[in-house]
Write an enzyme that holds these catalytic residues in place. Structure first.
Site, PDB file in Angstrom:
ATOM      1  N   SER A  59       0.828  -1.208   0.000  1.00 61.04           N
ATOM      2  CA  SER A  59       0.000   0.000   0.000  1.00 61.04           C
ATOM      3  C   SER A  59       0.863   1.258   0.000  1.00 61.04           C
ATOM      4  O   SER A  59       0.492   2.266  -0.611  1.00 61.04           O
ATOM      5  CB  SER A  59      -0.959  -0.002   1.191  1.00 61.04           C
ATOM      6  OG  SER A  59      -0.265  -0.092   2.415  1.00 61.04           O
ATOM      7  N   GLU A  60       2.038   1.206   0.675  1.00 61.58           N
ATOM      8  CA  GLU A  60       2.975   2.323   0.609  1.00 61.58           C
ATOM      9  C   GLU A  60       4.416   1.846   0.731  1.00 61.58           C
ATOM     10  O   GLU A  60       4.695   0.837   1.400  1.00 61.58           O
ATOM     11  CB  GLU A  60       2.705   3.355   1.717  1.00 61.58           C
ATOM     12  CG  GLU A  60       1.579   4.300   1.438  1.00 61.58           C
ATOM     13  CD  GLU A  60       0.440   4.167   2.421  1.00 61.58           C
ATOM     14  OE1 GLU A  60      -0.622   4.755   2.162  1.00 61.58           O
ATOM     15  OE2 GLU A  60       0.599   3.466   3.437  1.00 61.58           O
ATOM     16  N   THR A  61       5.309   2.581   0.077  1.00 64.54           N
ATOM     17  CA  THR A  61       6.756   2.412   0.200  1.00 64.54           C
ATOM     18  C   THR A  61       7.326   3.763   0.586  1.00 64.54           C
ATOM     19  O   THR A  61       6.943   4.791   0.010  1.00 64.54           O
ATOM     20  CB  THR A  61       7.376   1.934  -1.119  1.00 64.54           C
ATOM     21  OG1 THR A  61       6.848   0.642  -1.444  1.00 64.54           O
ATOM     22  CG2 THR A  61       8.887   1.852  -1.026  1.00 64.54           C
ATOM     23  N   HIS A  90       1.135   4.689   8.480  1.00 63.12           N
ATOM     24  CA  HIS A  90       1.922   3.486   8.756  1.00 63.12           C
ATOM     25  C   HIS A  90       3.345   3.599   8.223  1.00 63.12           C
ATOM     26  O   HIS A  90       4.278   3.101   8.858  1.00 63.12           O
ATOM     27  CB  HIS A  90       1.179   2.221   8.298  1.00 63.12           C
ATOM     28  CG  HIS A  90       1.586   1.601   7.014  1.00 63.12           C
ATOM     29  ND1 HIS A  90       1.114   2.035   5.793  1.00 63.12           N
ATOM     30  CD2 HIS A  90       2.408   0.552   6.747  1.00 63.12           C
ATOM     31  CE1 HIS A  90       1.624   1.275   4.839  1.00 63.12           C
ATOM     32  NE2 HIS A  90       2.412   0.366   5.385  1.00 63.12           N
TER      33      HIS A  90
END
Length: 309
Positions: A59-61, A90
């Site tokens: 979902s995110e990096t 997060h």
């Protein structure tokens, strides 16, 4: 065989970057929300970071760079598989705990949305960030019937809080559901989803995703939640710290917060088999939000090197 040779190694001589993967908003591996942390990212272009984020397909990096101000810990850039976003919870929690290295103290991250201080406590196992912006209403909140059609429910399953739309870096739509059964049954459905997003009138191009955050009274927590953002490459998110922070605006607008400090426990990702635990603390004075904090843990699960595109 005679006359045959192995192909050359395409990675030989290529520049590599170190990465780490942590599960965030949990203290157990293979639960919570996975995050890729890429170190030494100063020389990467926007296109290279986007390519790497698509490769991880989380979902995110988050990409760690040298801070503008040496008094701060790091400058960071955050990408979903589809776009850069100015702030996310997060990645902030997971990256801060990684950079803290098991030590208590304060990590200060330079994010696109602003400076984000993160308090590290409990021998480097718990991180709490202060949201860089107070949430503000944005666009037009769709009505209950429009939201219900977007997630395959009936209008009677929406409420009692009125739906809302808030931004504070990223932007989210909010809807309370009547019970956990309604929450478990919810799923994005077309054409209703497209109609809901168009009705909201939030233009997030180059700024933030548009997601729908659903919440209901939970068992063993104050609120249980789900967050869908399929238009941003995130069909469902196991834990969304930024949406949890902006939930403060939704709760205040619906009379669910009073003056003083309110601390709430939230669960997310349960329906996905990735249970996550978040803590939301909200300061209110004279009926207005003054500070919002979100806390959680993280556990490392992988590390290695990735080739620079």
């Amino acid at each position: 065989m005679p006359g045959c040779s192995l192909p050359a190694d395409p990675t030989k001589g290529s520049a590599m970057l170190s990465y780490h993967v942590s599960d965030v908003f949990t203290d157990r591996p293979f639960s919570g929300n996975p995050l890729a942390i890429v170190e030494g990212a100063d020389g990467l272009s926007d296109a290279q970071m986007q390519t790497i984020a698509r490769q991880f397909n989380l979902s995110e990096t988050i990409f760690v760079q040298t801070p503008y101000d040496p008094a701060h810990t790091a400058k960071v850039r955050i990408f979903t598989p589809a776009a850069e976003i100015p702030f996310a919870g997060h990645p902030t929690i997971g990256c801060a705990l990684h950079l803290a290295g098991g030590q208590d103290g304060t990590i200060t991250l330079e994010e696109r949305a602003g400076l984000v201080p993160v308090a590290i406590t409990r021998s480097g196992t718990l991180a709490e960030f202060t949201a860089p912006r107070i949430p503000a209403p944005i666009g037009t909140a769709p009505d209950a019937a429009t939201i219900a059609a977007a997630i395959g429910l009936s209008p009677a399953q929406i409420g009692p809080h009125a739906p809302g739309a808030f931004e504070g870096g990223p932007a989210f739509l909010y809807a309370q559901l009547t019970d956990p059964a309604a929450l478990a049954a919810a799923a994005p459905a077309q054409p209703g989803w497209g109609t809901m997003i168009a009705t909201a009138g939030i233009d997030d191009t180059g700024r933030s995703p548009v997601g729908l955050y659903l919440y209901t009274a939970g068992a063993g927590c104050d609120w249980q939640a789900r967050m869908f953002a399929p238009d941003d490459g995130v069909p469902e998110d196991p834990a969304t710290g930024s949406a949890t922070a902006l939930l403060a605006g939704q709760l205040l607008a619906n009379g669910a917060l009073s003056d003083g400090t309110t601390t709430l426990s939230l669960h997310q990702g349960v329906e996905m088999g990735r249970p996550s635990a978040l803590r939301l603390s909200v300061d209110v004075a004279d009926g207005a939000l003054t500070a919002i904090r979100v806390a959680g843990s993280a556990v490392p699960v992988a590390s290695g090197q990735i080739r620079i595109p």
